[in-house]
Design a protein around this motif. Structure first.
Motif, short mmCIF file in Angstrom:
data_model
loop_
_atom_site.label_atom_id
_atom_site.label_comp_id
_atom_site.label_asym_id
_atom_site.label_seq_id
_atom_site.Cartn_x
_atom_site.Cartn_y
_atom_site.Cartn_z
N CYS A 155 11.68 -119.90 -1.08
CA CYS A 155 11.17 -119.12 0.05
C CYS A 155 11.62 -117.66 0.02
CB CYS A 155 11.55 -119.78 1.38
SG CYS A 155 13.31 -119.79 1.75
N ASN A 156 12.49 -117.28 -0.92
CA ASN A 156 12.85 -115.88 -1.13
C ASN A 156 12.24 -115.42 -2.46
OD1 ASN A 156 15.16 -115.03 0.97
ND2 ASN A 156 15.51 -117.16 0.35
N ASN A 157 11.68 -114.23 -2.48
CA ASN A 157 11.13 -113.72 -3.73
C ASN A 157 12.22 -113.52 -4.78
OD1 ASN A 157 8.47 -113.64 -2.86
ND2 ASN A 157 8.73 -111.62 -1.93
N GLN A 158 13.42 -113.28 -4.32
CA GLN A 158 14.57 -113.14 -5.19
C GLN A 158 15.76 -113.78 -4.47
OE1 GLN A 158 15.83 -108.95 -5.37
NE2 GLN A 158 14.24 -108.51 -3.85
N PHE A 159 16.70 -114.31 -5.22
CA PHE A 159 17.89 -114.90 -4.59
C PHE A 159 19.07 -114.63 -5.50
CE2 PHE A 159 20.75 -118.06 -2.81
CZ PHE A 159 20.52 -117.88 -1.45
N THR A 160 19.91 -113.67 -5.14
CA THR A 160 20.94 -113.16 -6.05
C THR A 160 22.36 -113.68 -5.83
OG1 THR A 160 21.25 -111.22 -4.63
CG2 THR A 160 19.64 -111.03 -6.41
N PRO A 161 22.74 -114.21 -4.64
CA PRO A 161 24.15 -114.63 -4.47
C PRO A 161 24.52 -115.81 -5.36
CG PRO A 161 23.03 -114.41 -2.34
CD PRO A 161 21.98 -114.37 -3.38
N GLU A 162 25.80 -115.91 -5.69
CA GLU A 162 26.32 -117.12 -6.31
C GLU A 162 26.25 -118.24 -5.27
OE1 GLU A 162 30.49 -118.80 -8.32
OE2 GLU A 162 30.32 -116.69 -7.74
N VAL A 163 26.15 -119.49 -5.72
CA VAL A 163 25.96 -120.61 -4.80
C VAL A 163 26.98 -121.71 -5.08
CG1 VAL A 163 24.41 -122.56 -4.30
CG2 VAL A 163 23.52 -120.22 -4.28
N GLU A 164 27.48 -122.30 -4.00
CA GLU A 164 28.29 -123.52 -4.07
C GLU A 164 27.67 -124.55 -3.13
OE1 GLU A 164 31.05 -124.30 -5.77
OE2 GLU A 164 31.60 -122.35 -6.63
N ILE A 165 27.62 -125.81 -3.57
CA ILE A 165 27.14 -126.90 -2.71
C ILE A 165 28.37 -127.58 -2.13
CG2 ILE A 165 25.66 -128.92 -2.53
CD1 ILE A 165 24.24 -126.36 -3.55
#
Length: 363
Positions: A155-165
């Motif tokens: 749903c975002n054209n770009q997604f730059t942050p690091e991610v943790e689940i």
């Protein structure tokens, strides 16, 4: 010597002394070995660590001056405390819990923080949409499920942050399955027979939780078998449908909820929105319930490898629930909670495993 200052920011008072969702697990976390150097929240009990910060309300016409008022009014307390903390001269690691307006304000403010400061957002919904400015200045996002993260990428054209689940955590000391003998004994104390089939539904009164549909299901569910009784927890408005086989408990605290779930057989999770996690779903699983649930949002990720579950693919169609439940109870196999499954439930989204994921995400 620590090379960064870790700050937790919340718009709810922490520790939290009322019934909440994620606040219960943060109460637990704050009692463990120190993780945060400062906690900024509207808790009037202050100390060197806990600093009182209030999120003020918008007033008429305020949104015309949104950016200015975020700092001078809405989040004035938070910004003031961060300015003071920053004077210690170390990078700040900020963890913002479930407040996108606060995240936006801190993203705008971030260039004024010491070099190498980090902004981390703990999102308690399903997916999230971020403006480019907020996205670029947010170093990491904690998601509840991998499905939530993947839908955010879409749903975002770009997604730059690091991610943790990181998910959520539920107390294994409060929510756990009973032995067959203990379940029968506790049922008797609650006024239920050992052969009765107990269905529990639990949530607040919001339409997205599906209480209006579940109420329509009740007559058909009860018709399926004379042993069926239904318990409703949390709904503030008593249902119009009356029967001596329908018990409405109202709002309960966690130990009281556990006592009901431990004697229950089935848990109906009728969520009609993109569920971020579903803490009550995990509570029911940890108590050994057979789950009948919609598949909205991150629910499938939360259920994971738990086999005692049936998903309703068309949750807005009431007949789907009735048909599936009728198929389940036509066999007594739903009663079986094998020893391997029972033993695995202690670690299933436990508070300790959640704490480990949070600590790892903040490294």
């Amino acid at each position: 010597m620590k090379n960064k200052i870790r700050v937790l920011l919340s718009n709810l008072p922490l520790p939290f002394d009322q019934v909440g969702s994620w606040t219960f697990e943060f109460n637990y976390l704050l009692k463990q070995a120190p993780l945060f150097d400062y906690v900024l929240s509207p808790n009037p009990i202050q100390s060197d660590v806990f600093r009182y910060c209030k999120k003020r309300k918008w007033f008429k016409g305020a949104k015309l001056f949104k950016n200015k008022l975020l700092f001078s009014w809405i989040f004035r307390d938070y910004i003031r405390e961060l300015v003071l903390i920053a004077k210690e001269g170390k990078p700040l690691q900020l963890l913002v819990v479930d407040d996108q307006a606060l995240l936006y304000a801190l993203a705008k403010f971030k260039p004024q923080l010491p070099d190498n400061s980090e902004l981390i957002y703990y999102h308690h919904g399903h997916s999230i949409e971020l403006s480019p400015m907020v996205m670029y200045r947010t170093d990491k996002v904690f998601f509840l499920t991998r499905l939530g993260y993947r839908e955010s990428v879409i749903c975002n054209n770009q997604f730059t942050p690091e991610v943790e689940i990181v998910g959520n955590g539920v107390s294994s000391e409060i929510f756990y399955p009973l032995s067959t003998e203990e379940k029968i004994r506790k049922r008797k104390l609650e006024g239920f027979g050992s052969s009765e089939i107990l269905i529990t539904w639990m949530a607040n009164s919001r339409p997205v939780k599906g209480i209006h549909l579940f109420e329509k299901m009740i007559p058909a569910l009860i018709e399926l078998d004379p042993r069926i009784k239904i318990i409703i927890i949390g709904n503030a408005h008593h249902l119009k449908w009356k029967s001596d086989r329908l018990i409405q408990k109202g709002r309960l605290n966690p130990p009281q909820v556990a006592e009901i779930l431990q004697v229950s057989d089935f848990y109906f999770f009728t969520s009609l929105w993109k569920e971020g996690f579903g803490l009550s779903l995990v509570e029911a699983i940890k108590c050994g319930n057979f789950i009948v649930s919609s598949r909205n949002g991150g629910i499938a990720d939360v259920v994971g490898g738990y086999e005692r579950v049936r998903f309703i693919e068309d949750p807005n169609i009431i007949a789907s629930w009735i048909t599936e439940f009728g198929n389940i109870i036509s066999s007594d196999s739903w009663r079986d909670l094998d020893e391997k499954t029972r033993n695995s439930l202690f670690d299933f989204f436990s508070l300790k495993s959640w704490e480990d994921r949070i600590r790892n995400g903040l490294k």
